[in-house]
Design a protein around this motif. Structure first.
Motif, PDB file in Angstrom:
ATOM      1  N   UNK A 116       4.797  41.873  -3.985  1.00  0.00           N
ATOM      2  CA  UNK A 116       5.384  41.063  -2.909  1.00  0.00           C
ATOM      3  C   UNK A 116       4.804  39.648  -2.827  1.00  0.00           C
ATOM      4  N   UNK A 117       3.499  39.513  -3.133  1.00  0.00           N
ATOM      5  CA  UNK A 117       2.872  38.184  -3.077  1.00  0.00           C
ATOM      6  C   UNK A 117       3.481  37.226  -4.095  1.00  0.00           C
ATOM      7  N   UNK A 118       3.941  37.778  -5.225  1.00  0.00           N
ATOM      8  CA  UNK A 118       4.569  36.952  -6.260  1.00  0.00           C
ATOM      9  C   UNK A 118       6.089  36.948  -6.136  1.00  0.00           C
ATOM     10  N   UNK A 119       6.598  37.594  -5.086  1.00  0.00           N
ATOM     11  CA  UNK A 119       8.042  37.622  -4.865  1.00  0.00           C
ATOM     12  C   UNK A 119       8.789  38.562  -5.797  1.00  0.00           C
ATOM     13  N   UNK A 120       8.080  39.567  -6.348  1.00  0.00           N
ATOM     14  CA  UNK A 120       8.722  40.524  -7.257  1.00  0.00           C
ATOM     15  C   UNK A 120       8.994  41.818  -6.500  1.00  0.00           C
ATOM     16  N   UNK A 121      10.271  42.096  -6.279  1.00  0.00           N
ATOM     17  CA  UNK A 121      10.682  43.300  -5.563  1.00  0.00           C
ATOM     18  C   UNK A 121      11.382  44.275  -6.491  1.00  0.00           C
ATOM     19  N   UNK A 122      11.864  45.391  -5.955  1.00  0.00           N
ATOM     20  CA  UNK A 122      12.530  46.418  -6.762  1.00  0.00           C
ATOM     21  C   UNK A 122      13.730  45.902  -7.561  1.00  0.00           C
ATOM     22  N   UNK A 123      14.471  44.949  -7.004  1.00  0.00           N
ATOM     23  CA  UNK A 123      15.656  44.427  -7.688  1.00  0.00           C
ATOM     24  C   UNK A 123      15.307  43.551  -8.887  1.00  0.00           C
ATOM     25  N   UNK A 124      14.044  43.130  -8.972  1.00  0.00           N
ATOM     26  CA  UNK A 124      13.607  42.299 -10.099  1.00  0.00           C
ATOM     27  C   UNK A 124      13.170  43.148 -11.293  1.00  0.00           C
ATOM     28  N   UNK A 125      13.047  44.453 -11.085  1.00  0.00           N
ATOM     29  CA  UNK A 125      12.646  45.372 -12.145  1.00  0.00           C
ATOM     30  C   UNK A 125      13.817  46.279 -12.501  1.00  0.00           C
ATOM     31  N   UNK A 126      13.644  47.128 -13.509  1.00  0.00           N
ATOM     32  CA  UNK A 126      14.731  48.020 -13.955  1.00  0.00           C
ATOM     33  C   UNK A 126      14.583  49.408 -13.333  1.00  0.00           C
ATOM     34  N   UNK A 127      14.165  49.457 -12.076  1.00  0.00           N
ATOM     35  CA  UNK A 127      13.976  50.731 -11.379  1.00  0.00           C
ATOM     36  C   UNK A 127      15.315  51.436 -11.152  1.00  0.00           C
ATOM     37  N   UNK A 128      16.319  50.688 -10.728  1.00  0.00           N
ATOM     38  CA  UNK A 128      17.648  51.275 -10.493  1.00  0.00           C
ATOM     39  C   UNK A 128      18.191  51.900 -11.781  1.00  0.00           C
ATOM     40  N   UNK A 148      -3.589  50.724 -14.170  1.00  0.00           N
ATOM     41  CA  UNK A 148      -4.350  51.187 -13.007  1.00  0.00           C
ATOM     42  C   UNK A 148      -4.765  50.014 -12.124  1.00  0.00           C
ATOM     43  N   UNK A 149      -3.797  49.160 -11.801  1.00  0.00           N
ATOM     44  CA  UNK A 149      -4.019  48.040 -10.893  1.00  0.00           C
ATOM     45  C   UNK A 149      -3.381  48.382  -9.550  1.00  0.00           C
ATOM     46  N   UNK A 150      -3.657  47.587  -8.540  1.00  0.00           N
ATOM     47  CA  UNK A 150      -3.045  47.815  -7.228  1.00  0.00           C
ATOM     48  C   UNK A 150      -1.528  47.743  -7.353  1.00  0.00           C
ATOM     49  N   UNK A 151      -1.027  46.727  -8.079  1.00  0.00           N
ATOM     50  CA  UNK A 151       0.418  46.575  -8.250  1.00  0.00           C
ATOM     51  C   UNK A 151       1.007  47.730  -9.053  1.00  0.00           C
ATOM     52  N   UNK A 152       0.283  48.158 -10.087  1.00  0.00           N
ATOM     53  CA  UNK A 152       0.749  49.274 -10.907  1.00  0.00           C
ATOM     54  C   UNK A 152       0.858  50.554 -10.107  1.00  0.00           C
ATOM     55  N   UNK A 153      -0.153  50.816  -9.288  1.00  0.00           N
ATOM     56  CA  UNK A 153      -0.144  52.032  -8.473  1.00  0.00           C
ATOM     57  C   UNK A 153       0.918  51.954  -7.375  1.00  0.00           C
TER      58      UNK A 153
END
Length: 201
Positions: A116-128, A148-153
């Motif tokens: 979220x701090x970098x403005x990367x949300x679910x729609x920016x990834x291929x989660x769907x 094993x980073x905060x963002x990764x987890x």
């Protein structure tokens, strides 16, 4: 502003090289100088290789890997366990797992992690696309191979929520003591993760 001591073409080469990961302005100058000094042996073949990559390299529509065919070589490999899909953050992670020959399975590249701090949300990834892939059937296990980073987890937890109720087994990579690692040199977080992931011998 310092005056340039090289021509605009060389300065442009330096500026472009400096944008590559791991290359700052100083390293970019050294690399540019080395390329220019060895034009026939390095610069000419590199130019050709880059032009071919620009023309032929594409992103696999099935998994997100980078290859010269779509679907990619990995997706077309009938010897792979297509029912097991390893979920990775980036293509570099896919390549690392392939070098390790850890699991002969299929892949899904997320294209990053939630941040979220970098403005990367679910729609920016291929989660769907991943959820749709599971919905279509044929996937028995998803291996979440995120860092094993905060963002990764955070990304892993979000994926678990999105996959809830679907008929798929979700596993994660174990975190802990690396092969050849000494306990005294490991940080507390790694040691704690290793203790939580302890296995019966």
């Amino acid at each position: 502003m310092a005056k340039s001591i090289a021509g605009p073409e060389i300065e442009r080469l330096i500026q472009l090289l400096a944008k590559l990961p791991g290359l700052g302005p100083r390293s970019a100058r050294r690399a540019a100088l080395h390329l220019v000094k060895r034009r026939e042996q390095l610069l000419a073949p590199l130019t050709t290789a880059m032009a071919e990559a620009l023309e032929k390299v594409t992103i696999c529509s099935a998994c997100g890997n980078i290859d010269t065919s779509d679907p990619c070589t990995i997706c077309l490999d009938t010897a792979r366990d297509q029912a097991t899909v390893i979920v990775v953050e980036d293509v570099s992670d896919l390549w690392a797992l392939e070098r390790a020959k850890a699991l002969n399975a299929a892949y899904h590249v997320l294209g990053g992690v939630l941040s979220p701090l970098d403005g990367i949300g679910p729609d920016d990834l291929t989660i769907r696309q991943l959820v749709e892939r599971v919905h279509r059937g044929g996937v028995n296990e998803l291996v979440l191979a995120v860092n094993a980073t905060v963002e990764g987890q955070t990304t892993a937890h979000y994926l678990m929520d999105q996959l809830e109720g679907l008929d798929v087994k979700v596993t994660r990579l174990a975190h802990g003591v690396p092969v050849g690692g000494e306990l005294d040199y490991l940080d507390e977080g790694t040691l704690a993760a290793a203790m939580r992931s302890r296995a019966v011998l």
